[in-house]
Design a protein around this motif. Structure first.
Motif, PDB file in Angstrom:
ATOM      1  N   UNK A  16       0.819  -1.224   0.000  1.00 45.30           N
ATOM      2  CA  UNK A  16       0.000   0.000   0.000  1.00 45.30           C
ATOM      3  C   UNK A  16       0.846   1.265   0.000  1.00 45.30           C
ATOM      4  N   UNK A  17       2.153   1.127   0.240  1.00 41.83           N
ATOM      5  CA  UNK A  17       3.018   2.288   0.299  1.00 41.83           C
ATOM      6  C   UNK A  17       3.100   2.918   1.682  1.00 41.83           C
ATOM      7  N   UNK A  18       2.434   2.320   2.680  1.00 45.62           N
ATOM      8  CA  UNK A  18       2.532   2.852   4.051  1.00 45.62           C
ATOM      9  C   UNK A  18       3.947   2.691   4.602  1.00 45.62           C
ATOM     10  N   UNK A  19       4.696   1.735   4.044  1.00 46.04           N
ATOM     11  CA  UNK A  19       6.082   1.506   4.445  1.00 46.04           C
ATOM     12  C   UNK A  19       6.952   1.598   3.202  1.00 46.04           C
ATOM     13  N   UNK A  20       7.980   2.410   3.279  1.00 42.96           N
ATOM     14  CA  UNK A  20       8.980   2.469   2.214  1.00 42.96           C
ATOM     15  C   UNK A  20      10.316   2.079   2.820  1.00 42.96           C
ATOM     16  N   UNK A  21      10.966   1.109   2.213  1.00 49.47           N
ATOM     17  CA  UNK A  21      12.240   0.628   2.736  1.00 49.47           C
ATOM     18  C   UNK A  21      13.429   1.147   1.938  1.00 49.47           C
ATOM     19  N   UNK A  22      13.201   2.157   1.103  1.00 48.58           N
ATOM     20  CA  UNK A  22      14.285   2.709   0.286  1.00 48.58           C
ATOM     21  C   UNK A  22      15.424   3.271   1.133  1.00 48.58           C
ATOM     22  N   UNK A  23      15.108   3.888   2.259  1.00 45.50           N
ATOM     23  CA  UNK A  23      16.145   4.474   3.114  1.00 45.50           C
ATOM     24  C   UNK A  23      16.321   3.688   4.412  1.00 45.50           C
ATOM     25  N   UNK A  24      15.876   2.459   4.432  1.00 50.38           N
ATOM     26  CA  UNK A  24      15.957   1.639   5.644  1.00 50.38           C
ATOM     27  C   UNK A  24      17.425   1.454   6.045  1.00 50.38           C
ATOM     28  N   UNK A  25      17.756   1.632   7.327  1.00 45.12           N
ATOM     29  CA  UNK A  25      19.173   1.651   7.726  1.00 45.12           C
ATOM     30  C   UNK A  25      19.846   0.292   7.893  1.00 45.12           C
ATOM     31  N   UNK A  26      19.065  -0.792   7.964  1.00 43.17           N
ATOM     32  CA  UNK A  26      19.663  -2.109   8.174  1.00 43.17           C
ATOM     33  C   UNK A  26      19.586  -2.948   6.909  1.00 43.17           C
ATOM     34  N   UNK A  27      20.312  -4.038   6.891  1.00 40.64           N
ATOM     35  CA  UNK A  27      20.394  -4.861   5.693  1.00 40.64           C
ATOM     36  C   UNK A  27      19.363  -5.992   5.656  1.00 40.64           C
ATOM     37  N   UNK A  28      18.930  -6.499   6.815  1.00 41.01           N
ATOM     38  CA  UNK A  28      18.033  -7.660   6.862  1.00 41.01           C
ATOM     39  C   UNK A  28      16.672  -7.292   7.435  1.00 41.01           C
ATOM     40  N   UNK A  29      15.617  -7.881   6.828  1.00 42.23           N
ATOM     41  CA  UNK A  29      14.250  -7.673   7.301  1.00 42.23           C
ATOM     42  C   UNK A  29      13.464  -8.979   7.179  1.00 42.23           C
ATOM     43  N   UNK A  30      12.340  -9.004   7.883  1.00 44.55           N
ATOM     44  CA  UNK A  30      11.341 -10.060   7.729  1.00 44.55           C
ATOM     45  C   UNK A  30      10.128  -9.451   7.052  1.00 44.55           C
ATOM     46  N   UNK A  31       9.526 -10.183   6.119  1.00 45.15           N
ATOM     47  CA  UNK A  31       8.262  -9.774   5.515  1.00 45.15           C
ATOM     48  C   UNK A  31       7.249 -10.855   5.873  1.00 45.15           C
ATOM     49  N   UNK A  32       6.098 -10.420   6.397  1.00 44.73           N
ATOM     50  CA  UNK A  32       5.042 -11.344   6.792  1.00 44.73           C
ATOM     51  C   UNK A  32       3.738 -10.954   6.114  1.00 44.73           C
ATOM     52  N   UNK A  33       2.805 -11.895   5.984  1.00 45.49           N
ATOM     53  CA  UNK A  33       1.473 -11.494   5.517  1.00 45.49           C
ATOM     54  C   UNK A  33       0.818 -10.597   6.557  1.00 45.49           C
ATOM     55  N   UNK A  34      -0.147  -9.805   6.140  1.00 44.95           N
ATOM     56  CA  UNK A  34      -0.880  -8.991   7.103  1.00 44.95           C
ATOM     57  C   UNK A  34      -1.766  -9.895   7.951  1.00 44.95           C
ATOM     58  N   UNK A  35      -2.037  -9.456   9.158  1.00 43.38           N
ATOM     59  CA  UNK A  35      -2.918 -10.241  10.029  1.00 43.38           C
ATOM     60  C   UNK A  35      -4.290 -10.416   9.402  1.00 43.38           C
ATOM     61  N   UNK A  36      -4.779  -9.392   8.720  1.00 43.42           N
ATOM     62  CA  UNK A  36      -6.109  -9.501   8.110  1.00 43.42           C
ATOM     63  C   UNK A  36      -6.133 -10.590   7.039  1.00 43.42           C
ATOM     64  N   UNK A  37      -5.062 -10.740   6.270  1.00 40.93           N
ATOM     65  CA  UNK A  37      -5.056 -11.783   5.240  1.00 40.93           C
ATOM     66  C   UNK A  37      -4.891 -13.167   5.855  1.00 40.93           C
ATOM     67  N   UNK A  38      -4.166 -13.248   6.974  1.00 42.63           N
ATOM     68  CA  UNK A  38      -4.013 -14.544   7.642  1.00 42.63           C
ATOM     69  C   UNK A  38      -5.363 -15.022   8.152  1.00 42.63           C
ATOM     70  N   UNK A  39      -6.107 -14.130   8.807  1.00 44.52           N
ATOM     71  CA  UNK A  39      -7.408 -14.533   9.335  1.00 44.52           C
ATOM     72  C   UNK A  39      -8.442 -14.726   8.231  1.00 44.52           C
ATOM     73  N   UNK A  40      -8.401 -13.902   7.206  1.00 44.60           N
ATOM     74  CA  UNK A  40      -9.368 -14.025   6.114  1.00 44.60           C
ATOM     75  C   UNK A  40      -9.119 -15.273   5.278  1.00 44.60           C
ATOM     76  N   UNK A  41      -7.861 -15.649   5.087  1.00 50.73           N
ATOM     77  CA  UNK A  41      -7.552 -16.775   4.221  1.00 50.73           C
ATOM     78  C   UNK A  41      -7.213 -18.051   4.939  1.00 50.73           C
TER      79      UNK A  41
END
Length: 90
Positions: A16-41
């Motif tokens: 949705x663009x609520x988070x932009x990681x272009x200037x993120x200061x660290x090298x490693x991240x986790x990406x998870x599904x949204x809670x709404x999609x976990x419960x809906x699906x």
């Protein structure tokens, strides 16, 4: 002292663009599904038809980040966590 940035990001925030990681200061991240999609699906996976719910949302966000200088390190066997790292330019 500034608060430490999070390392876990929900796929819907990335898409949705609520988070932009272009200037993120660290090298490693986790990406998870949204809670709404976990419960809906939760019980609606249709692997043969492509309606994969939470893993599909997460991998869509991962593909977007790959166009922005990030790469996949690993995907959890359950399909609910992807570890990514920023590509180091030499």
């Amino acid at each position: 002292m500034q608060p430490r940035p999070p390392r876990v990001f929900a796929a819907d925030d990335i898409l949705s663009g609520r988070v932009s990681l272009d200037a993120y200061p660290f090298r490693y991240i986790y990406v998870t599904p949204s809670l709404s999609s976990v419960f809906a699906g939760r019980f609606n996976y249709r692997l043969k038809t492509g309606n994969n719910g939470p893993p599909d949302e997460m991998l869509t966000a991962v593909e977007l980040l790959e166009t922005r200088g990030w790469e996949v390190v690993t995907v959890d066997a359950s399909g609910h966590v992807t570890v990514m790292r920023r590509v180091m330019h030499r």
